[in-house]
Design a protein around this motif. Sequence first.
Motif, PDB file in Angstrom:
ATOM      1  N   SER A 179       0.826  -1.206   0.000  1.00  0.00           N
ATOM      2  CA  SER A 179       0.000   0.000   0.000  1.00  0.00           C
ATOM      3  C   SER A 179       0.859   1.255   0.000  1.00  0.00           C
ATOM      4  CB  SER A 179      -0.900   0.015   1.236  1.00  0.00           C
ATOM      5  OG  SER A 179      -1.612   1.246   1.328  1.00  0.00           O
ATOM      6  N   GLU A 180       0.409   2.249  -0.763  1.00  0.00           N
ATOM      7  CA  GLU A 180       0.974   3.585  -0.575  1.00  0.00           C
ATOM      8  C   GLU A 180       0.781   3.927   0.898  1.00  0.00           C
ATOM      9  OE1 GLU A 180      -0.430   6.522  -3.497  1.00  0.00           O
ATOM     10  OE2 GLU A 180      -1.242   4.798  -4.589  1.00  0.00           O
ATOM     11  N   PHE A 181       1.770   4.512   1.513  1.00  0.00           N
ATOM     12  CA  PHE A 181       1.720   4.654   2.966  1.00  0.00           C
ATOM     13  C   PHE A 181       2.042   6.071   3.427  1.00  0.00           C
ATOM     14  CE2 PHE A 181       3.297   3.895   7.332  1.00  0.00           C
ATOM     15  CZ  PHE A 181       2.239   3.155   7.836  1.00  0.00           C
ATOM     16  N   GLU A 182       3.246   6.500   3.177  1.00  0.00           N
ATOM     17  CA  GLU A 182       3.682   7.810   3.652  1.00  0.00           C
ATOM     18  C   GLU A 182       2.838   8.936   3.053  1.00  0.00           C
ATOM     19  OE1 GLU A 182       8.101   9.268   4.804  1.00  0.00           O
ATOM     20  OE2 GLU A 182       7.762   8.789   2.687  1.00  0.00           O
ATOM     21  N   GLY A 183       2.505   8.809   1.750  1.00  0.00           N
ATOM     22  CA  GLY A 183       1.737   9.845   1.068  1.00  0.00           C
ATOM     23  C   GLY A 183       0.360  10.058   1.670  1.00  0.00           C
ATOM     24  N   PRO A 184      -0.473   9.005   1.758  1.00  0.00           N
ATOM     25  CA  PRO A 184      -1.799   9.185   2.356  1.00  0.00           C
ATOM     26  C   PRO A 184      -1.757   9.694   3.794  1.00  0.00           C
ATOM     27  CG  PRO A 184      -1.680   7.104   1.187  1.00  0.00           C
ATOM     28  CD  PRO A 184      -0.294   7.653   1.194  1.00  0.00           C
ATOM     29  N   LEU A 185      -0.806   9.197   4.587  1.00  0.00           N
ATOM     30  CA  LEU A 185      -0.719   9.632   5.979  1.00  0.00           C
ATOM     31  C   LEU A 185      -0.359  11.113   6.084  1.00  0.00           C
ATOM     32  CD1 LEU A 185       1.061   6.569   7.623  1.00  0.00           C
ATOM     33  CD2 LEU A 185      -1.200   7.427   8.203  1.00  0.00           C
ATOM     34  N   SER A 186       0.561  11.560   5.256  1.00  0.00           N
ATOM     35  CA  SER A 186       0.959  12.969   5.326  1.00  0.00           C
ATOM     36  C   SER A 186      -0.133  13.878   4.793  1.00  0.00           C
ATOM     37  CB  SER A 186       2.264  13.187   4.557  1.00  0.00           C
ATOM     38  OG  SER A 186       2.100  12.887   3.184  1.00  0.00           O
ATOM     39  N   ARG A 187      -0.914  13.404   3.824  1.00  0.00           N
ATOM     40  CA  ARG A 187      -1.958  14.243   3.250  1.00  0.00           C
ATOM     41  C   ARG A 187      -3.211  14.303   4.120  1.00  0.00           C
ATOM     42  NH1 ARG A 187       1.030  12.656  -1.051  1.00  0.00           N
ATOM     43  NH2 ARG A 187       1.201  14.095  -2.794  1.00  0.00           N
ATOM     44  N   PHE A 188      -3.604  13.176   4.675  1.00  0.00           N
ATOM     45  CA  PHE A 188      -4.861  13.118   5.416  1.00  0.00           C
ATOM     46  C   PHE A 188      -4.677  13.145   6.927  1.00  0.00           C
ATOM     47  CE2 PHE A 188      -5.945  11.074   1.350  1.00  0.00           C
ATOM     48  CZ  PHE A 188      -7.024  11.863   0.967  1.00  0.00           C
ATOM     49  N   GLY A 189      -3.655  12.470   7.412  1.00  0.00           N
ATOM     50  CA  GLY A 189      -3.451  12.374   8.843  1.00  0.00           C
ATOM     51  C   GLY A 189      -3.520  10.944   9.324  1.00  0.00           C
ATOM     52  N   ALA A 190      -3.341  10.752  10.624  1.00  0.00           N
ATOM     53  CA  ALA A 190      -3.249   9.408  11.209  1.00  0.00           C
ATOM     54  C   ALA A 190      -4.526   8.612  11.032  1.00  0.00           C
ATOM     55  CB  ALA A 190      -2.901   9.518  12.692  1.00  0.00           C
ATOM     56  N   TRP A 191      -5.668   9.294  10.891  1.00  0.00           N
ATOM     57  CA  TRP A 191      -6.942   8.560  10.797  1.00  0.00           C
ATOM     58  C   TRP A 191      -7.066   7.743   9.513  1.00  0.00           C
ATOM     59  CZ3 TRP A 191      -9.717   9.736   6.512  1.00  0.00           C
ATOM     60  CH2 TRP A 191      -9.564  11.007   5.944  1.00  0.00           C
ATOM     61  N   ILE A 192      -6.230   8.025   8.496  1.00  0.00           N
ATOM     62  CA  ILE A 192      -6.311   7.260   7.249  1.00  0.00           C
ATOM     63  C   ILE A 192      -5.660   5.882   7.409  1.00  0.00           C
ATOM     64  CG2 ILE A 192      -4.129   7.918   6.130  1.00  0.00           C
ATOM     65  CD1 ILE A 192      -7.551   7.965   4.393  1.00  0.00           C
ATOM     66  N   TYR A 193      -4.892   5.692   8.484  1.00  0.00           N
ATOM     67  CA  TYR A 193      -4.185   4.425   8.706  1.00  0.00           C
ATOM     68  C   TYR A 193      -5.130   3.225   8.667  1.00  0.00           C
ATOM     69  CZ  TYR A 193      -0.975   1.096  10.997  1.00  0.00           C
ATOM     70  OH  TYR A 193      -0.190   0.013  11.311  1.00  0.00           O
ATOM     71  N   PRO A 194      -6.235   3.215   9.433  1.00  0.00           N
ATOM     72  CA  PRO A 194      -7.147   2.072   9.328  1.00  0.00           C
ATOM     73  C   PRO A 194      -7.701   1.869   7.922  1.00  0.00           C
ATOM     74  CG  PRO A 194      -7.636   3.358  11.290  1.00  0.00           C
ATOM     75  CD  PRO A 194      -6.667   4.161  10.474  1.00  0.00           C
ATOM     76  N   TYR A 195      -7.976   2.962   7.220  1.00  0.00           N
ATOM     77  CA  TYR A 195      -8.535   2.889   5.871  1.00  0.00           C
ATOM     78  C   TYR A 195      -7.639   2.081   4.938  1.00  0.00           C
ATOM     79  CZ  TYR A 195     -10.142   4.831   1.330  1.00  0.00           C
ATOM     80  OH  TYR A 195     -10.589   5.005   0.046  1.00  0.00           O
ATOM     81  N   LEU A 196      -6.315   2.212   5.094  1.00  0.00           N
ATOM     82  CA  LEU A 196      -5.385   1.466   4.247  1.00  0.00           C
ATOM     83  C   LEU A 196      -5.553  -0.034   4.458  1.00  0.00           C
ATOM     84  CD1 LEU A 196      -2.159   3.642   4.747  1.00  0.00           C
ATOM     85  CD2 LEU A 196      -3.910   3.854   2.974  1.00  0.00           C
ATOM     86  N   PHE A 197      -5.803  -0.435   5.689  1.00  0.00           N
ATOM     87  CA  PHE A 197      -6.052  -1.849   5.988  1.00  0.00           C
ATOM     88  C   PHE A 197      -7.443  -2.268   5.526  1.00  0.00           C
ATOM     89  CE2 PHE A 197      -2.549  -0.821   8.757  1.00  0.00           C
ATOM     90  CZ  PHE A 197      -1.786  -1.978   8.786  1.00  0.00           C
ATOM     91  N   TRP A 198      -8.406  -1.332   5.573  1.00  0.00           N
ATOM     92  CA  TRP A 198      -9.742  -1.655   5.076  1.00  0.00           C
ATOM     93  C   TRP A 198      -9.678  -2.036   3.601  1.00  0.00           C
ATOM     94  CZ3 TRP A 198     -13.093   3.023   7.168  1.00  0.00           C
ATOM     95  CH2 TRP A 198     -13.084   3.006   8.571  1.00  0.00           C
ATOM     96  N   GLU A 199      -8.908  -1.261   2.815  1.00  0.00           N
ATOM     97  CA  GLU A 199      -8.805  -1.590   1.391  1.00  0.00           C
ATOM     98  C   GLU A 199      -8.239  -2.987   1.205  1.00  0.00           C
ATOM     99  OE1 GLU A 199      -6.855  -0.207  -2.860  1.00  0.00           O
ATOM    100  OE2 GLU A 199      -6.335   0.912  -1.046  1.00  0.00           O
ATOM    101  N   CYS A 200      -7.231  -3.341   2.003  1.00  0.00           N
ATOM    102  CA  CYS A 200      -6.656  -4.685   1.907  1.00  0.00           C
ATOM    103  C   CYS A 200      -7.694  -5.749   2.258  1.00  0.00           C
ATOM    104  CB  CYS A 200      -5.443  -4.804   2.830  1.00  0.00           C
ATOM    105  SG  CYS A 200      -4.040  -3.781   2.344  1.00  0.00           S
ATOM    106  N   GLY A 201      -8.517  -5.486   3.282  1.00  0.00           N
ATOM    107  CA  GLY A 201      -9.574  -6.428   3.640  1.00  0.00           C
ATOM    108  C   GLY A 201     -10.618  -6.561   2.549  1.00  0.00           C
ATOM    109  N   ILE A 202     -10.970  -5.450   1.908  1.00  0.00           N
ATOM    110  CA  ILE A 202     -11.922  -5.488   0.791  1.00  0.00           C
ATOM    111  C   ILE A 202     -11.357  -6.323  -0.349  1.00  0.00           C
ATOM    112  CG2 ILE A 202     -13.014  -4.075  -1.002  1.00  0.00           C
ATOM    113  CD1 ILE A 202     -13.294  -1.851   1.121  1.00  0.00           C
ATOM    114  N   LEU A 203     -10.079  -6.106  -0.672  1.00  0.00           N
ATOM    115  CA  LEU A 203      -9.422  -6.915  -1.698  1.00  0.00           C
ATOM    116  C   LEU A 203      -9.413  -8.391  -1.322  1.00  0.00           C
ATOM    117  CD1 LEU A 203      -6.331  -4.796  -2.805  1.00  0.00           C
ATOM    118  CD2 LEU A 203      -7.975  -5.875  -4.341  1.00  0.00           C
TER     119      LEU A 203
END
Length: 592
Positions: free
Chosen positions: A506-530
């Motif tokens: 997953s793209e990691f540093e980019g989403p976190l720096s743009r949105f903030g720490a709350w996007i962290y779970p979302y990155l795992f949600w996408e993996c779960g959806i996949l």
Amino acid sequence: MTAELEAILAYHQASKHNFKAYAPGPHRLDLPLKPDPFLNYHGTRLFNLEIRSDEHIIAETFPAYEQAFSPEKLKPYEMSVKSISRLFFDSFAISAWKKAEGIKWPLRVNPSSGNLHPTEVYLLSGPVKGLLKTPSVCHYAPFPHALELRAELSSKTWELLSSGFPEGTFFVGLSSIFWRVSWKYGLRAFRYAQHDIGHAIAALTFAAAGLGWKTSLLADMGSDEIAVLLGISGEKGPEKQEPACLLAVYPAGKTCTKGRISSGAIPAFKNLSWKGVPNSLSPGHVEWVGLEKAASAAYKKETDYLENKEEVKEESKEEVKEESKEESNEESNEESNEESNEESNEGPKSYLQTASSLKTSSFGNLSELDTVPLRRVIRGRRSAIEMNNSAYLEKETFYAMLQRTLPQNNPIFNSLAFGSFTHLLIFVNRVKDLLPGLYIFLRKPEEKERFKAAIRSDFLWEKPKNCPSDLEFYLLMEETLDFFAAQLSCTQRKAADACFTACMLSEFEGPLSRFGAWIYPYLFWECGILGQLLYLEAEAYGLRGCGIGCFFDDPLHEAIGLKGLEFQDLYHFAVGYPLPEIGVRTLPAYKD
């Protein structure tokens, strides 16, 4: 860097498994403390839902699995006890019981790490024919397949709640009880609970599609708001529920553009009379401070990204028009490209994805799924315990499964309100006419040069012969790597015996720096959806899948030359042909 971002990055590093040491966890399983997998609210009204026998499900041929990807073509069910019963039966209910050596345990439609099920599910709805006479908030109880009444709403409150949404909309809320997972997995439990939320989102979306409904993640909702709506605000202690997300469910032929409910509806929920007392899950607990810090850091405040989606879309259209005008002028075109590149690095705008941007693609190998019943697939889904290491997967089936994971080809990814961030690093072990080795599948084609710069320079980057043109699929290294695939997946043999094992980068540093720490779970949600999609794809084609949450994070990064935090390995998934489970009996989910 904010304190929340520092905390979530500290958690991410601390919860990594490495060859020298696993992430902090219990030294042994304290069986007397094993949490009850079922949460129930005692002292409130129970609404029993309709149960379909296994025989009835096997006999059902409509809708087909393939039709779940075009729910707008199905006539939507009306809201009734029948449709709500079916929605929960096909998403979160018990799917079967297993029995071996005198021990009996349940499986569910939605998978979970270690079969521990931290995810709890709530219904927020107006009156439902044959079920609810008044607008209500209910907790779903999978063991009896029933709704437990938590609170009744006034008509005015429901009107505020549903204002601006398509007619016929209701809401499903998800929460997590981290203790259920930390009992077995310790610090890494926060990651696994987020995987499970992703699986749950996809399970709900597929079940809804079979009823001619769609789901939409209300991603602008804040954690506090969701907690108030679900009646879990203020819960304390190790068994507390943490709010995860709220989804709107509505007829698939209609459009939902809202990213949140009206804030005016929230105060009324704070004054409701909440019914029922939750059962205790364990007689004792173990505290994982790092996990609690991660949950606190990822707590989300309300946002307005999706509320401004239409404005962003109009701006994008204007940019496209301007670029088209300048194509005739080479010098102007170069300047336009420079400006576009600068803009793409400025805020979250470039990450937003709308349903209208999705394109339909034809799948050459999917016609055989036209006759595979959807319900049989989603209720028959199982995790493969062992796989046949002598069986080969057809290349056409493999490519069809990859095509299905493309965000622009699949409406299930509409629930990813902030776009898609995940690519697949694939160990191909046994796929006919494909060389065994390490491959990369880019789910966003514009990422190729960025990826090439991020990983080892000696990789081949060769596209296999006869690979479909719409797949950015490349051979990186030709070699038999099944043993290494297993080694990276905590030495789990299924990663080697599978036809292929995918590592979700997953793209990691980019989403976190743009949105903030709350996007962290979302990155795992996408993996779960996949993962849920791959589970169902495997089932539809007569294979089996298995999610693998235990893997060696940084050793994989080092193996491919990935440095820093630009990309991170967040989930593994194996697909192959299952071996029969010796000495294990399968029993019906519910007795008639």
